[in-house]
Write a protein that holds these residues in place. Structure first.
Motif, PDB file in Angstrom:
ATOM      1  N   SER A 175      -0.119   0.278  23.615  1.00 53.26           N
ATOM      2  CA  SER A 175       0.110  -0.622  24.747  1.00 53.26           C
ATOM      3  C   SER A 175       1.494  -0.392  25.344  1.00 53.26           C
ATOM      4  O   SER A 175       2.402   0.128  24.691  1.00 53.26           O
ATOM      5  N   LYS A 176       1.653  -0.808  26.591  1.00 52.86           N
ATOM      6  CA  LYS A 176       2.948  -0.632  27.261  1.00 52.86           C
ATOM      7  C   LYS A 176       4.044  -1.430  26.563  1.00 52.86           C
ATOM      8  O   LYS A 176       5.223  -1.074  26.616  1.00 52.86           O
ATOM      9  N   ALA A 189     -12.789   0.389  30.143  1.00 55.27           N
ATOM     10  CA  ALA A 189     -13.698   0.061  29.043  1.00 55.27           C
ATOM     11  C   ALA A 189     -14.296  -1.328  29.225  1.00 55.27           C
ATOM     12  O   ALA A 189     -15.505  -1.527  29.039  1.00 55.27           O
ATOM     13  N   ILE A 190     -13.483  -2.277  29.608  1.00 54.20           N
ATOM     14  CA  ILE A 190     -13.978  -3.636  29.829  1.00 54.20           C
ATOM     15  C   ILE A 190     -14.978  -3.668  30.984  1.00 54.20           C
ATOM     16  O   ILE A 190     -15.992  -4.385  30.934  1.00 54.20           O
ATOM     17  N   SER A 197       1.166   3.842  30.755  1.00 56.40           N
ATOM     18  CA  SER A 197       0.033   3.164  31.405  1.00 56.40           C
ATOM     19  C   SER A 197      -1.330   3.537  30.810  1.00 56.40           C
ATOM     20  O   SER A 197      -2.357   2.990  31.226  1.00 56.40           O
ATOM     21  N   THR A 198      -1.344   4.458  29.850  1.00 58.67           N
ATOM     22  CA  THR A 198      -2.619   4.963  29.319  1.00 58.67           C
ATOM     23  C   THR A 198      -3.512   3.843  28.804  1.00 58.67           C
ATOM     24  O   THR A 198      -4.694   3.755  29.157  1.00 58.67           O
ATOM     25  N   ALA A 199      -2.961   2.985  27.955  1.00 57.81           N
ATOM     26  CA  ALA A 199      -3.773   1.933  27.336  1.00 57.81           C
ATOM     27  C   ALA A 199      -4.348   0.990  28.384  1.00 57.81           C
ATOM     28  O   ALA A 199      -5.535   0.643  28.338  1.00 57.81           O
ATOM     29  N   ASP A 200      -3.520   0.548  29.331  1.00 59.57           N
ATOM     30  CA  ASP A 200      -3.998  -0.397  30.357  1.00 59.57           C
ATOM     31  C   ASP A 200      -5.138   0.200  31.175  1.00 59.57           C
ATOM     32  O   ASP A 200      -6.133  -0.483  31.470  1.00 59.57           O
ATOM     33  N   ILE A 201      -4.988   1.458  31.569  1.00 57.86           N
ATOM     34  CA  ILE A 201      -6.027   2.100  32.381  1.00 57.86           C
ATOM     35  C   ILE A 201      -7.306   2.251  31.565  1.00 57.86           C
ATOM     36  O   ILE A 201      -8.405   1.932  32.030  1.00 57.86           O
TER      37      ILE A 201
END
Length: 431
Positions: free
Chosen positions: A391-392, A421-422, A412-416
């Protein structure tokens, strides 16, 4: 038209004929016979290089080996629900980048849609380089001829798994895997102890496939002992087979940050031995078989498969350089981003989400909470192998996270990834 494609066409025509005859009998007032619509098949190919090749455990040069412990394999499991088909593939490598996966998919697209073929890596740290990491001589230790052979063998395994399809039911279960198996090197209790198991049961009532989904780094031996090995995953497969579980297939989970094999000895030192590989592999297999043992069979479980292509910026100078300079051409030279595929698969009462890298456990826990299956499985390092996903808030925040920050695509990888996914999860729930 090759023999496999012709066989596939005849197979579909046979199914259509059976369905038409059954409907005709029903219309005449008779009792139609039923056609078992759900099928499962599996196949294995050994991909141990001969002669042996150097092995790699992370970004950087490979290490010379002199012997092996166990064989490297690629394993393909194909499930079929009527005209819907999906393949799960496990490869004994640190990662299996999308460029290699696409070589495989292109060879078998006549029998399974490429978007329905999910290819993951066990993440053994004792296998040849599959990325094209730089060495100390201005080149790479990756053997391109060998990697091409691996892709061909993987395609062979998928084709054979398809031809091996047989009527089956499924058992699916999730439970805590007890015992000294894994821990988080950064924070010992920050890992997911749950193990999910999917087992295919034949018409004789016996399992012939056991899929184990668990988050762990198979790095008992590591890359520095001169040994080529599937690590603990090899003994896991042996134990499943000897205990009557059929052919095993292992799909890793949210193993990042640093969920590793628990080889800590009483003196605090790691026991990096083959006996520890056997102990952990056998224990995880025993726990998987215990978890699945008394689960009810699901007859004719339904399959749905959806996906999104997700573009991620590459902010890490290290990873960008590797991707652009790799002989595998992991990224386009004029781009500072990479596009990867994320899958969501529903099978019976389970839901499976793919992660194109090593997500940290908190991300894994969050995603499982948002998923809609009775059993929620995360297939890490699947469809791609894009480093750590954190996460950021964690990215570059702690000294202990320096390495995983350097080998992450970016802040930003996790947020994107999570956002897409959601969306997949919600869209599937709305159908």
């Amino acid at each position: 038209m090759n023999k496999r494609t012709n066989l596939f066409g005849k197979y579909l025509q046979f199914k259509k004929t059976i369905g038409s005859v059954s409907l005709f009998i029903s219309l005449l007032g008779g009792t139609p016979f039923t056609f078992a619509e759900f099928h499962a098949g599996i196949s294995v190919r050994v991909v141990t290089p001969d002669p042996l090749l150097p092995v790699v455990g992370g970004v950087g040069p490979s290490n010379h080996v002199t012997r092996k412990k166990g064989d490297l394999t690629v394993r393909a499991m194909v499930l079929e629900d009527g005209d819907k088909r999906v393949a799960f593939v496990s490869t004994d490598f640190l990662g299996f980048p999308a460029v290699l996966g696409d070589r495989v998919r292109n060879q078998v697209k006549s029998i399974i849609p490429p978007e329905h073929i999910l290819i993951g890596a066990t993440h053994t740290h004792s296998a040849p380089d599959s990325y094209g990491f730089p060495n100390n001589s201005g080149g790479t230790d990756a053997n391109l001829i060998y990697l091409d052979l691996v892709c061909n063998k993987t395609a062979e395994a998928i084709r054979e798994a398809f031809t091996n399809l047989q009527p089956a039911s499924l058992k699916i279960a999730t439970g805590k895997a007890n015992g000294k198996i894994a821990y988080n090197y950064y924070a010992p209790d920050l890992y997911d102890p749950r193990c999910s198991v999917i087992q295919a049961i034949g018409q004789n009532g016996r399992p012939f496939i056991t899929l184990v989904n668990y988050a762990i780094h198979p790095e008992v031996l590591g890359s520095n002992q001169g040994i080529l090995s599937p690590d603990l995953v090899g003994p896991l497969y042996d134990r499943i087979f000897s205990n009557g579980g059929g052919i095993g297939i292992f799909m890793n989970g949210a193993l990042g940050g640093m969920v590793t094999a628990d080889v800590r000895g009483p003196d605090g030192k790691d026991k990096q031995t083959w006996s520890e590989c056997r102990r952990i592999g056998h224990l995880l297999a025993d726990e998987a078989m215990r978890i699945i043992y008394d689960t009810a069979e699901q007859k004719n479980p339904k399959i749905t498969c959806s996906w999104k292509n997700v573009t991620l910026p590459v902010d890490s100078p290290i990873l960008l350089s590797i991707m652009k300079n790799s002989p595998l051409k992991l990224a386009k030279p004029d781009k500072q981003s990479i596009t990867t595929r994320v899958n969501l698969v529903n099978i019976g009462d389970s839901q499976i989400l793919t992660i194109p890298g090593e997500a940290l456990p908190n991300i894994g826990f969050y995603l499982k909470r948002k998923m809609n299956g009775k059993h929620n499985l995360l297939f890490g390092l699947t469809n791609d192998a894009l480093g750590y996903i954190l996460s950021k808030e964690d990215w570059n925040s702690f000294e202990r996270y320096n390495y995983i920050t350097r080998t992450s695509l970016g802040e930003s990888t996790a947020d994107i990834f999570i956002g897409n996914a959601i969306k997949l999860i919600n869209e599937a729930a709305a159908k």
